[in-house]
Design a protein around this motif. Sequence first.
Motif, PDB file in Angstrom:
ATOM      1  N   GLU A 249       0.939  -1.185  -0.030  1.00 17.79           N
ATOM      2  CA  GLU A 249      -0.092  -0.119  -0.033  1.00 17.79           C
ATOM      3  C   GLU A 249       0.964   1.214  -0.027  1.00 17.79           C
ATOM      4  O   GLU A 249       0.244   2.420  -0.377  1.00 17.79           O
ATOM      5  N   ASN A 250       2.103   1.046   0.423  1.00 16.21           N
ATOM      6  CA  ASN A 250       3.129   2.455   0.356  1.00 16.21           C
ATOM      7  C   ASN A 250       3.870   2.333  -0.951  1.00 16.21           C
ATOM      8  O   ASN A 250       4.800   3.263  -1.011  1.00 16.21           O
TER       9      ASN A 250
ATOM     10  N   LEU B  52       0.040   3.811  -3.876  1.00 17.37           N
ATOM     11  CA  LEU B  52      -0.722   5.247  -3.442  1.00 17.37           C
ATOM     12  C   LEU B  52      -1.566   5.658  -4.448  1.00 17.37           C
ATOM     13  O   LEU B  52      -2.256   6.428  -4.127  1.00 17.37           O
ATOM     14  N   LYS B  53      -1.260   5.405  -5.569  1.00 17.81           N
ATOM     15  CA  LYS B  53      -2.004   5.993  -6.908  1.00 17.81           C
ATOM     16  C   LYS B  53      -3.400   5.557  -6.752  1.00 17.81           C
ATOM     17  O   LYS B  53      -4.303   6.281  -7.069  1.00 17.81           O
ATOM     18  N   TYR B  54      -3.630   4.255  -6.302  1.00 18.74           N
ATOM     19  CA  TYR B  54      -4.828   3.621  -6.313  1.00 18.74           C
ATOM     20  C   TYR B  54      -5.393   3.414  -4.912  1.00 18.74           C
ATOM     21  O   TYR B  54      -6.286   2.554  -4.816  1.00 18.74           O
ATOM     22  N   ASP B  55      -4.784   4.217  -3.888  1.00 21.61           N
ATOM     23  CA  ASP B  55      -5.432   4.069  -2.698  1.00 21.61           C
ATOM     24  C   ASP B  55      -5.326   2.649  -1.883  1.00 21.61           C
ATOM     25  O   ASP B  55      -6.612   2.503  -1.684  1.00 21.61           O
TER      26      ASP B  55
ATOM     27  N   LYS C 284      -4.609   1.849   0.761  1.00 23.77           N
ATOM     28  CA  LYS C 284      -5.036   1.776   2.265  1.00 23.77           C
ATOM     29  C   LYS C 284      -6.719   1.889   2.346  1.00 23.77           C
ATOM     30  O   LYS C 284      -7.155   1.358   3.345  1.00 23.77           O
ATOM     31  N   GLY C 285      -7.270   2.275   1.318  1.00 20.35           N
ATOM     32  CA  GLY C 285      -8.838   2.367   1.432  1.00 20.35           C
ATOM     33  C   GLY C 285      -9.499   1.033   0.804  1.00 20.35           C
ATOM     34  O   GLY C 285     -10.737   0.950   0.787  1.00 20.35           O
TER      35      GLY C 285
ATOM     36  N   ASP D  70     -13.979  -3.358  -3.576  1.00 18.92           N
ATOM     37  CA  ASP D  70     -13.203  -2.230  -3.269  1.00 18.92           C
ATOM     38  C   ASP D  70     -12.262  -2.258  -4.448  1.00 18.92           C
ATOM     39  O   ASP D  70     -11.747  -1.205  -4.880  1.00 18.92           O
TER      40      ASP D  70
ATOM     41  N   VAL E  92     -11.738   0.177  -8.039  1.00 21.24           N
ATOM     42  CA  VAL E  92     -10.691   1.349  -7.955  1.00 21.24           C
ATOM     43  C   VAL E  92      -9.443   1.142  -9.030  1.00 21.24           C
ATOM     44  O   VAL E  92      -9.134   1.872  -9.770  1.00 21.24           O
TER      45      VAL E  92
END
Length: 540
Positions: free
Chosen positions: A41-42, A47-50, A52-53, A59, A63
């Motif tokens: 996720e980092n 980061l571009k596709y979130d 973490k969410g 989901d 995304v």
Amino acid sequence: MIEHSLIKHSTKSAYRSFNSGIEDFMGVQESKLLSIIRKNENTEFGLKYDFKGIHSISDYVNVVPIGDYDSHEDFITCQYETGEKTLLDEKILLYEKSSGSSSPSKYIPYTGSLKSEFMNGVEPWLYDLYMNYPEIQKGKHYWSISPIIENEKYSPIKIPVGFEEDSGYFNKLQSILLSRVFAVPNEVKHLRAEDFATLTLYYLVLAEDLSFISIWNPSFLSVLLSELELYKRQLIRAFETGEMKLSNGEFMRFKSNNKTVSRAKILKGFSGHDYNELWPNLKLISCWEDGFSRKMAEDLKKLFPKTLFQGKGLLATEGIISFPLEGIGKVLSYKSHFFEFMDLKTGEIFLPDNLVSGNTYSVLLTTSGGLYRYRLYDLIKVSGHYKGLPIIEFLGKEAHISDYYGEKINEIHVGELFKRLEVEGFAVLAPFGINPMSYCVFMQNPPLNVAGFKSKVDTILRENFHYDYARKLGQIGDVKVFIITEDPWEEYFSKKSEKMKLGDIKFSPLYSEKGLEVAFKGHFILNNENSDNITCRGNA
């Protein structure tokens, strides 16, 4: 052999885990996906596709867009060249090189987690083999997994490119055990191409107790065995004298004893037709049997009338999709990666639990190698289910490629080839002939220097890693040229219209089926010939 017992024992837990998890295979799939997401996720991609969410399959698919190597290439290239964490937040052990769809080669990152994902399919398969074919425990094995990479050993930041040996997918203990049961030592793979076949044949013939062969393309073994007659005298001499002269003039020395003398005697009397004469204890050969490989596998079976065959599952450089279980079929390797499947007619995406028997799908992977919703362009057909788990058959490549021996020649490569060589007028590349098959340029305007033109075509095609490998193995012969003497477009569209509506035909510089020579009136030309050859249609 004690090594076989230890290998079998080391794969038992993976086999049990695979079977015990089938009833909740979609739960395993979601856990696999979320584990990959959390780890990365980092990264720049995460980061571009979130990432973490993302907390569910829903989901994720809402995304992250569907991609392929082209959409991943910039991320891979950056991490390959600089080490920046663009796709993966895990140490990259190596890059495995393969053929790309719009570029000659592609680099697939391998992490410890990705290797584990492969083994989640390989180990259950291997244990199932030992259980159903116990005779393979009594002798030597011959495996062929990954091709040799000669020109490129490391990335710019010194990460290895390519596995060093056939047991490279396994853990250290398994690799040691496998090396002890392999009939052909791994060092043979690092010899010159001129010596590879001779030495491989030497060790194979020496292995009188050979009990199992695992290869990918059946033609690999067929081509290798076809050279046995060529090297027969050299091999007999090596068995009798204990030495063999290599292509560089040096001599390789072996033990000469009663066993080698006996093998020399058997080789002298070999008929050249029934290879079970050389290997009477060869119980099983594992190889591709689907798609273009079906006919090749049937031909190979004729050489081993007393040996059983098992078709391999679908395994790509990027991941393992299926593997065979005896009496069941080629099951989805659900513990390996996260899988999605695209219905090409509608574009709709399905998860593994919603696949319909008889339907055809394109495979999408999400792996611990930094590939996200990655389209393999592999077409599969669902032939049934096992406890709800899809049983699949590989049909072929979705993209327009020619792939008889793993060469994966793509129409984009061919278009670039003609552009680089400034070919004017009609030109198409197509497979031609057998033993060996060649690629032929069917063209309207003959080149001024035929030999030079053929050489340049071959050189550019060899930029494709797997084409180069098939050429070195002798599976694909020299490039040929056919000069078309009448209207090529009319003949081309007439040929294409045999299988599709005329209005649906789109020209492609690559024709992936054999037999194109019957469509045109013209002639083949040799290196030292001009265009004055006898005009013909369908004759070589």
